[in-house]
Structures are given as C-alpha cells and as structure tokens.
Scaffold this motif. Structure first.
Motif, PDB file in Angstrom:
ATOM      1  N   THR A  49       0.832  -1.212   0.000  1.00 36.57           N
ATOM      2  CA  THR A  49       0.000   0.000   0.000  1.00 36.57           C
ATOM      3  C   THR A  49       0.867   1.263   0.000  1.00 36.57           C
ATOM      4  O   THR A  49       0.345   2.370  -0.042  1.00 36.57           O
ATOM      5  CB  THR A  49      -0.941   0.045   1.230  1.00 36.57           C
ATOM      6  OG1 THR A  49      -0.135   0.214   2.420  1.00 36.57           O
ATOM      7  CG2 THR A  49      -1.778  -1.205   1.367  1.00 36.57           C
ATOM      8  N   LEU A  50       2.192   1.073   0.064  1.00 38.14           N
ATOM      9  CA  LEU A  50       3.102   2.225   0.119  1.00 38.14           C
ATOM     10  C   LEU A  50       3.898   2.361  -1.179  1.00 38.14           C
ATOM     11  O   LEU A  50       4.972   2.946  -1.202  1.00 38.14           O
ATOM     12  CB  LEU A  50       4.050   2.064   1.319  1.00 38.14           C
ATOM     13  CG  LEU A  50       3.324   1.899   2.663  1.00 38.14           C
ATOM     14  CD1 LEU A  50       4.318   1.536   3.766  1.00 38.14           C
ATOM     15  CD2 LEU A  50       2.581   3.168   3.037  1.00 38.14           C
ATOM     16  N   ASP A  51       3.350   1.780  -2.258  1.00 39.40           N
ATOM     17  CA  ASP A  51       4.068   1.824  -3.538  1.00 39.40           C
ATOM     18  C   ASP A  51       3.925   3.207  -4.193  1.00 39.40           C
ATOM     19  O   ASP A  51       3.468   4.162  -3.556  1.00 39.40           O
ATOM     20  CB  ASP A  51       3.580   0.693  -4.473  1.00 39.40           C
ATOM     21  CG  ASP A  51       2.131   0.905  -4.914  1.00 39.40           C
ATOM     22  OD1 ASP A  51       1.536   1.955  -4.601  1.00 39.40           O
ATOM     23  OD2 ASP A  51       1.593  -0.003  -5.585  1.00 39.40           O
ATOM     24  N   ASN A  52       4.274   3.303  -5.476  1.00 42.81           N
ATOM     25  CA  ASN A  52       4.277   4.628  -6.126  1.00 42.81           C
ATOM     26  C   ASN A  52       2.883   5.202  -6.368  1.00 42.81           C
ATOM     27  O   ASN A  52       2.749   6.359  -6.744  1.00 42.81           O
ATOM     28  CB  ASN A  52       5.048   4.563  -7.451  1.00 42.81           C
ATOM     29  CG  ASN A  52       6.527   4.358  -7.191  1.00 42.81           C
ATOM     30  OD1 ASN A  52       7.000   4.581  -6.073  1.00 42.81           O
ATOM     31  ND2 ASN A  52       7.265   3.936  -8.203  1.00 42.81           N
ATOM     32  N   ASN A  53       1.844   4.376  -6.179  1.00 43.68           N
ATOM     33  CA  ASN A  53       0.468   4.894  -6.321  1.00 43.68           C
ATOM     34  C   ASN A  53      -0.093   5.411  -4.995  1.00 43.68           C
ATOM     35  O   ASN A  53      -1.233   5.865  -4.950  1.00 43.68           O
ATOM     36  CB  ASN A  53      -0.470   3.780  -6.827  1.00 43.68           C
ATOM     37  CG  ASN A  53      -0.034   3.302  -8.196  1.00 43.68           C
ATOM     38  OD1 ASN A  53       0.250   4.119  -9.057  1.00 43.68           O
ATOM     39  ND2 ASN A  53       0.048   1.992  -8.368  1.00 43.68           N
ATOM     40  N   ALA A  54       0.693   5.308  -3.957  1.00 39.61           N
ATOM     41  CA  ALA A  54       0.190   5.691  -2.630  1.00 39.61           C
ATOM     42  C   ALA A  54      -0.036   7.204  -2.555  1.00 39.61           C
ATOM     43  O   ALA A  54       0.520   7.974  -3.358  1.00 39.61           O
ATOM     44  CB  ALA A  54       1.194   5.264  -1.558  1.00 39.61           C
ATOM     45  N   HIS A  55      -0.843   7.628  -1.600  1.00 40.46           N
ATOM     46  CA  HIS A  55      -1.094   9.053  -1.349  1.00 40.46           C
ATOM     47  C   HIS A  55       0.249   9.775  -1.171  1.00 40.46           C
ATOM     48  O   HIS A  55       1.205   9.208  -0.611  1.00 40.46           O
ATOM     49  CB  HIS A  55      -1.935   9.173  -0.073  1.00 40.46           C
ATOM     50  CG  HIS A  55      -2.419  10.555   0.212  1.00 40.46           C
ATOM     51  ND1 HIS A  55      -1.654  11.499   0.854  1.00 40.46           N
ATOM     52  CD2 HIS A  55      -3.580  11.175  -0.066  1.00 40.46           C
ATOM     53  CE1 HIS A  55      -2.318  12.631   0.974  1.00 40.46           C
ATOM     54  NE2 HIS A  55      -3.500  12.461   0.405  1.00 40.46           N
TER      55      HIS A  55
END
Ligand SMILES: C[S@@+](CC[C@H](N)C(=O)[O-])C[C@H]1O[C@@H](n2cnc3c(N)ncnc32)[C@H](O)[C@@H]1O
Length: 284
Positions: A49-55
């Motif tokens: 959930t902390l990848d490059n799409n994360a907030h």
C-alpha cells in the motif's frame, strides 16, 4: 496506544522502511533488511500500500522515515567516535539497528525502551523469525505517560557515568507536550557530558505549504482509529526552548537544506523532503 495492542504506527514505519527498499531505486538511505521479516505474513500487505500509487503523504514518509533512521545512525557513529558507549532507543518500535550495527560498534551497549504491548510484539516476532537478542542489547518496557524514563533506565542497569546517545524518533508528537518536556528534563539530569538526544518533531500544519491542510483531517482520522493521535505540534523555536529549559546546554534543529544536501540530493527522489517533520539534537 490501544491497551494491549502493539503500536500500529511502529508497524507502519517498519513497512515504510521495507517499502523504501522495495519501491525506491538504489542508492538507498537505509538497508533495513529486517523490516519485512518483523512484519511477517500478517502485515506483509501493508508494504504494497506504500508503492508509487500511494497518497503523496505516504510517499513523503517513504523518504523521511528511512532518512531519519539513517541520520540517527550517522549521529550514533559520530557520538561513538567522541566516546559514547551506550545507545538508548526510546520508543524503538521495530527498529533493527541492534541487529545490523556496524562491526566496529559491536561493543556498544544498546537499551531499547518501548510500551509493554509493542515490546511484547517485537519479542514475539523475533522468536517467530528465530532471531536472538544480541549480547549487550536489552529490550525494556515503559509507558512514557505512566512511568519515569529515568527510573526505567536505572532499573535496566543504565550507568549514568557512561556517555550515552539517546534516539527518540517518531514519539514526541504522540505525547502531551508536558510529558515530552518532563522526559527531556529527566534525560538532561540523567545524562553525563558528551551525551545527546536526537529526536524528530512535527510542525504545526498551518505554518506549512497549503497541501498539508488536508492532513489535519486525513491523518487525524487514521491516527485516531489507531489510538495514536498527533497531539504535540511544535515550531522549531518552541522545541529549542523546551530543550534548553529542560537543562541541556545546546539545542539544534537540523536545517532542511542540510538534510537535502546530505541525504536527498543523491537520490533523484520524485517527492520532496517533508516540511512537516523536523530533526533536532539536544546536547549536554
Ligand atoms: C511511530 S513509532 C516509532 C518507532 C521507531 N522509533 C521507528 O522509528 O521505527 C512510535 C513508537 O512510540 C511508542 N510509544 C507511543 N506512545 C508511547 C508511550 N506512551 N509509552 C511508550 N512508548 C510509546 C510506540 O510503541 C511506538 O513503538
């Protein structure tokens, strides 16, 4: 903290260090090779959930969290050169320095202090992954809101005559300002010459770029659910005043420019260094 539950933010920052290794290209600020193992299967999904799409704020954390750990580790090395022999990690969470410290510092005594529920979780995870606590490393329990840090350290065998370096990362914004000031005063009394305390702090969002305004609502909701709301926001000059009033001889908030030059410039990071967190050192 939620009674009897390990700190959710400790788990989250460990996932953030693991995500730094997984999603950021080298060079890395920190090789926290144990973060993923600490999380185990139960929390493995958190890393994704902390990848490059994360907030954007989670991506900012993916830069700041490993940076603050790296900065502390650099400061510990510097302190050891100046004669420090004991490293105290307050609110250690799933910090893994004790397990991967440089060979040259193998005789550095390390005392990790954390809330009983987080400490139990860490011990259980160490058992699960078959890692022993290294010689010279102690994990001790303390609820900072209920017990004195100095009593806890003395009970753990802390020798006030030994120059010590204290890390207090990711904690003071969860404590009432008075609690943090009280702990600083205890540390100032306890620590001898050449000792120091490194800490991070959270600045008031209204002082920062407008994008931070939404965090009051967003992270406020998440942290409240996790039982760890941010309650202590400090301007640089207020923290410096708290440190000096506590009895330290010197207070330094590290300039953002210094951190960028020292750590961020070489990374080609897509996100800027967070404005909301600051790093500071209190010296005897
Ligand atoms: C954000 S985590 C930081 C962990 C670690 N320093 C790191 O950077 O990975 C906050 C830590 O503070 C600890 N903490 C929060 N409130 C506390 C309290 N009242 N007493 C003791 N520890 C506390 C939590 O258990 C948790 O490990």
């Amino acid at each position: 903290m939620i009674e009897d539950q390990p700190s959710h933010t400790a788990i989250h920052v460990a996932a953030t260090r693991a995500a730094h290794l997984r999603f950021d290209p080298p060079p890395h600020l920190l090789e926290d090779s144990m973060a993923e193992a600490f999380l185990g299967d139960e929390y493995a999904g958190l890393i994704d959930t902390l990848d490059n799409n994360a907030h954007w704020v989670l991506r900012e954390n993916r830069l700041f969290v490993p940076l603050r750990a790296r900065w502390v580790e650099d400061e510990v090395a510097r302190a050891c050169e100046a004669g420090v022999r004991c490293f105290v990690i307050l609110g250690a969470g799933l910090d893994s320095y004790a397990f991967r410290r440089p060979a040259a510092l193998h005789d550095l005594e390390i005392i990790e202090v954390d809330h009983p529920a987080t400490q139990r979780f860490k011990r259980a995870r160490l058992d699960a992954i078959g890692r022993k606590i290294p010689d010279g490393v102690r994990l001790v329990e303390c609820d900072f809101e209920r017990a004195r840090v100095s009593d806890t350290l003395f009970a753990a065998g802390f020798d006030a005559g030994t120059p010590a370096f204290v890390s207090w990362m990711g904690v003071i914004y969860y404590l009432e300002r008075e609690t943090a000031r009280g702990a600083l005063a205890e540390l100032a009394e306890l620590l001898g010459p050449t000792s120091g305390v490194a800490l991070d702090f959270l600045r008031p969002y209204e002082d920062l770029s407008p994008r931070y305004a939404e965090l009051t609502r967003l992270s406020g909701q998440y942290l409240k659910r996790a039982g760890e709301p941010h309650v202590n926001f400090l301007r640089d000059e207020d923290l410096e005043a708290d440190i000096l009033e506590a009895g330290f001889g010197e207070a330094e908030v590290v300039a953002r420019r210094t951190l960028i030059d020292r750590y961020v410039r070489a990374l080609h990071s897509e996100v800027p260094l967070s404005e909301r967190f600051g790093l500071a050192i209190a010296r005897k």
